[in-house]
Design a protein around this motif. Structure first.
Motif, PDB file in Angstrom:
ATOM      1  N   TYR A 141       1.606  17.084 -10.517  1.00 11.48           N
ATOM      2  CA  TYR A 141       0.219  17.347 -10.123  1.00 11.48           C
ATOM      3  C   TYR A 141      -0.640  16.078 -10.265  1.00 11.48           C
ATOM      4  O   TYR A 141      -1.795  16.147 -10.699  1.00 11.48           O
ATOM      5  N   SER A 142      -0.082  14.955  -9.909  1.00 13.55           N
ATOM      6  CA  SER A 142      -0.790  13.678 -10.026  1.00 13.55           C
ATOM      7  C   SER A 142      -1.465  13.356  -8.700  1.00 13.55           C
ATOM      8  O   SER A 142      -0.793  13.042  -7.707  1.00 13.55           O
ATOM      9  N   THR A 143      -2.779  13.435  -8.678  1.00 18.08           N
ATOM     10  CA  THR A 143      -3.521  13.188  -7.445  1.00 18.08           C
ATOM     11  C   THR A 143      -3.341  11.756  -6.962  1.00 18.08           C
ATOM     12  O   THR A 143      -3.108  11.507  -5.777  1.00 18.08           O
ATOM     13  N   GLY A 144      -3.446  10.802  -7.895  1.00 21.05           N
ATOM     14  CA  GLY A 144      -3.289   9.406  -7.519  1.00 21.05           C
ATOM     15  C   GLY A 144      -1.919   9.111  -6.941  1.00 21.05           C
ATOM     16  O   GLY A 144      -1.787   8.337  -5.992  1.00 21.05           O
ATOM     17  N   ALA A 145      -0.890   9.738  -7.519  1.00 20.25           N
ATOM     18  CA  ALA A 145       0.472   9.527  -7.024  1.00 20.25           C
ATOM     19  C   ALA A 145       0.629  10.084  -5.613  1.00 20.25           C
ATOM     20  O   ALA A 145       1.290   9.464  -4.768  1.00 20.25           O
ATOM     21  N   TRP A 146       0.030  11.238  -5.340  1.00 21.08           N
ATOM     22  CA  TRP A 146       0.144  11.831  -4.014  1.00 21.08           C
ATOM     23  C   TRP A 146      -0.585  10.996  -2.962  1.00 21.08           C
ATOM     24  O   TRP A 146      -0.085  10.792  -1.853  1.00 21.08           O
ATOM     25  N   VAL A 147      -1.763  10.505  -3.310  1.00 25.02           N
ATOM     26  CA  VAL A 147      -2.499   9.652  -2.366  1.00 25.02           C
ATOM     27  C   VAL A 147      -1.704   8.389  -2.058  1.00 25.02           C
ATOM     28  O   VAL A 147      -1.544   7.985  -0.896  1.00 25.02           O
ATOM     29  N   ALA A 148      -1.179   7.759  -3.109  1.00 27.30           N
ATOM     30  CA  ALA A 148      -0.372   6.549  -2.920  1.00 27.30           C
ATOM     31  C   ALA A 148       0.895   6.854  -2.130  1.00 27.30           C
ATOM     32  O   ALA A 148       1.329   6.048  -1.288  1.00 27.30           O
ATOM     33  N   PHE A 149       1.497   8.004  -2.383  1.00 24.62           N
ATOM     34  CA  PHE A 149       2.715   8.417  -1.687  1.00 24.62           C
ATOM     35  C   PHE A 149       2.476   8.556  -0.187  1.00 24.62           C
ATOM     36  O   PHE A 149       3.280   8.086   0.633  1.00 24.62           O
ATOM     37  N   LEU A 150       1.378   9.172   0.191  1.00 28.71           N
ATOM     38  CA  LEU A 150       1.067   9.357   1.612  1.00 28.71           C
ATOM     39  C   LEU A 150       0.794   8.022   2.296  1.00 28.71           C
ATOM     40  O   LEU A 150       1.208   7.799   3.439  1.00 28.71           O
ATOM     41  N   ILE A 151       0.136   7.112   1.599  1.00 23.50           N
ATOM     42  CA  ILE A 151      -0.079   5.777   2.157  1.00 23.50           C
ATOM     43  C   ILE A 151       1.255   5.040   2.276  1.00 23.50           C
ATOM     44  O   ILE A 151       1.518   4.345   3.266  1.00 23.50           O
ATOM     45  N   GLY A 152       2.116   5.211   1.266  1.00 26.98           N
ATOM     46  CA  GLY A 152       3.436   4.603   1.316  1.00 26.98           C
ATOM     47  C   GLY A 152       4.257   5.104   2.492  1.00 26.98           C
ATOM     48  O   GLY A 152       5.010   4.332   3.120  1.00 26.98           O
ATOM     49  N   LEU A 153       4.141   6.390   2.806  1.00 26.64           N
ATOM     50  CA  LEU A 153       4.847   6.942   3.961  1.00 26.64           C
ATOM     51  C   LEU A 153       4.394   6.258   5.249  1.00 26.64           C
ATOM     52  O   LEU A 153       5.212   5.966   6.136  1.00 26.64           O
ATOM     53  N   THR A 154       3.105   6.025   5.367  1.00 29.18           N
ATOM     54  CA  THR A 154       2.580   5.333   6.551  1.00 29.18           C
ATOM     55  C   THR A 154       3.156   3.926   6.646  1.00 29.18           C
ATOM     56  O   THR A 154       3.545   3.466   7.731  1.00 29.18           O
ATOM     57  N   VAL A 155       3.215   3.241   5.502  1.00 32.70           N
ATOM     58  CA  VAL A 155       3.782   1.890   5.475  1.00 32.70           C
ATOM     59  C   VAL A 155       5.251   1.925   5.878  1.00 32.70           C
ATOM     60  O   VAL A 155       5.718   1.076   6.652  1.00 32.70           O
ATOM     61  N   PHE A 156       5.986   2.908   5.375  1.00 33.23           N
ATOM     62  CA  PHE A 156       7.409   2.991   5.702  1.00 33.23           C
ATOM     63  C   PHE A 156       7.616   3.231   7.196  1.00 33.23           C
ATOM     64  O   PHE A 156       8.555   2.674   7.790  1.00 33.23           O
ATOM     65  N   LEU A 157       6.758   4.046   7.809  1.00 30.98           N
ATOM     66  CA  LEU A 157       6.878   4.286   9.244  1.00 30.98           C
ATOM     67  C   LEU A 157       6.689   2.991  10.026  1.00 30.98           C
ATOM     68  O   LEU A 157       7.324   2.790  11.068  1.00 30.98           O
ATOM     69  N   VAL A 158       5.834   2.114   9.528  1.00 27.52           N
ATOM     70  CA  VAL A 158       5.611   0.833  10.207  1.00 27.52           C
ATOM     71  C   VAL A 158       6.847  -0.050  10.101  1.00 27.52           C
ATOM     72  O   VAL A 158       7.237  -0.718  11.073  1.00 27.52           O
TER      73      VAL A 158
END
Length: 344
Positions: A141-158
């Motif tokens: 339930y880590s909000t910061g981790a989830w936000v960072a995770f979603l940004i990381g997914l975008t980076v990985f798609l690139v």
């Protein structure tokens, strides 16, 4: 103090250098980079299994009496989501935010292995690891981790290396998100409740404001590397909104600036930027099979970097020992050298 000396200098300074160097040494080619990611993924699977075990039983394996006493203290009751009987799971990291940061960054390693894998049985194993890590992240339930995770997914798609893969994973990601919402509605509701809770964001902002005041007062050399040094010296600059004493500003970048000074922060950012630039150069010169692995390492690094805005990610003695060898492995000049030799 002895604890501060033992937790900062060996890990965040000397340890970071050694682990980054070790990462560069062990990844001389694609196969060794793949093996390294597989070993880290195995560690992540074991910790994810333990996190899920703790979420069901409430027990940390091999925990000493000191850990049990710590978790029962009233000043760590924020591990329990307000107005519920649900506890956020910290596993061996103790703090759920650190646990969430680990799973958010390490998720991309089996994801890169999944994309670059050539055998069906390997892909199934990587898929199992991805699901397990994602479930473990859910129970932190880590909000910061989830936000960072979603940004990381975008980076990985690139950096995934193929337009077909980008479209495919975008569709799979949307479907998986819908599936998680459908299967785990209670957990999603608890996550949203925790993210919007009183004192969550406001306390973080107050901690940053206090840290900025400390940086303004000690811009060149800081107050000294260590939680005790910051706890003592930051108190007189504490803003009213920060209603509790904090031993660090819950932000790795402000932590470097407040404890060691702005020049050290600039040096730290320059080191990460240089390593990411070298990783990008390796990605540009690599083939279609190696690109997902390098992209996974870049996404993991960006994920922790974003997460470190809300917690002490880069400056945590365990998380830093995990991310630096990953960054070193994808920045290793040997990756492109090995490819050049194979082609010539």
């Amino acid at each position: 103090m002895v604890y501060d000396a033992a937790s900062f200098y060996p890990s965040d300074i000397l340890g970071a250098l050694l682990m980054y160097w070790l990462g560069m040494l062990v990844t001389q080619n694609k196969d060794k980079l793949q093996l390294f990611f597989q070993l880290v993924t195995l560690l992540a699977v074991l910790l994810a299994a333990h996190t899920l075990f703790q979420s069901v039983t409430g027990t940390i394996l091999f925990a000493s009496s000191r850990v049990d006493t710590f978790l029962l203290r009233s000043d760590v009751d924020y591990y329990q989501i307000a107005s519920t009987d649900t506890h956020r799971v910290g596993s061996f990291f103790i703090d759920p935010n650190w646990n969430g940061a680990f799973f958010a960054l390490v998720f991309f390693l089996p994801l890169g292995l999944f994309v670059s894998g050539s055998h069906v049985w390997q892909k199934l194993l990587y898929l199992f690891a991805l699901v397990l890590i994602l479930l473990a992240l859910l129970y932190t339930y880590s909000t910061g981790a989830w936000v960072a995770f979603l940004i990381g997914l975008t980076v990985f798609l690139v950096f995934i290396g193929s337009t077909t893969y980008r479209i495919t994973f975008l569709l799979i990601g949307c479907g998986l998100a819908a599936l998680i919402i459908f299967i785990f509605p209670a957990q999603i509701a608890l996550q949203m409740q925790h993210a919007s809770g009183n004192n969550e964001l406001s306390l973080r902002i107050a901690a940053w404001q206090t840290a900025l005041a400390v940086v303004q007062a000690y811009p060149w050399f800081g107050v000294g590397l260590g939680h005790q040094a910051y706890l003592i010296h930051s108190n007189i600059y504490r803003v009213p909104e920060q209603f509790v004493l904090l031993s660090h500003p819950h932000n790795s970048y402000l932590e470097w600036a407040a404890m060691a000074g702005i020049p050290v922060l600039c040096t730290f950012l320059a080191l990460i930027g240089t390593a990411l630039y070298q990783s990008w150069q390796n990605w540009r010169q690599s083939d279609i099979q190696l690109r997902p692995l390098i992209g996974a390492g870049i996404a993991a690094t960006i994920t922790l970097s974003i997460n470190s805005i809300s917690i002490n990610g880069w400056t945590h003695f365990a998380l830093s020992m995990i991310i630096w060898p990953i960054l070193g492995s994808i920045a290793s000049p040997a990756l492109c050298t090995a490819r050049w030799r194979s082609e010539n």
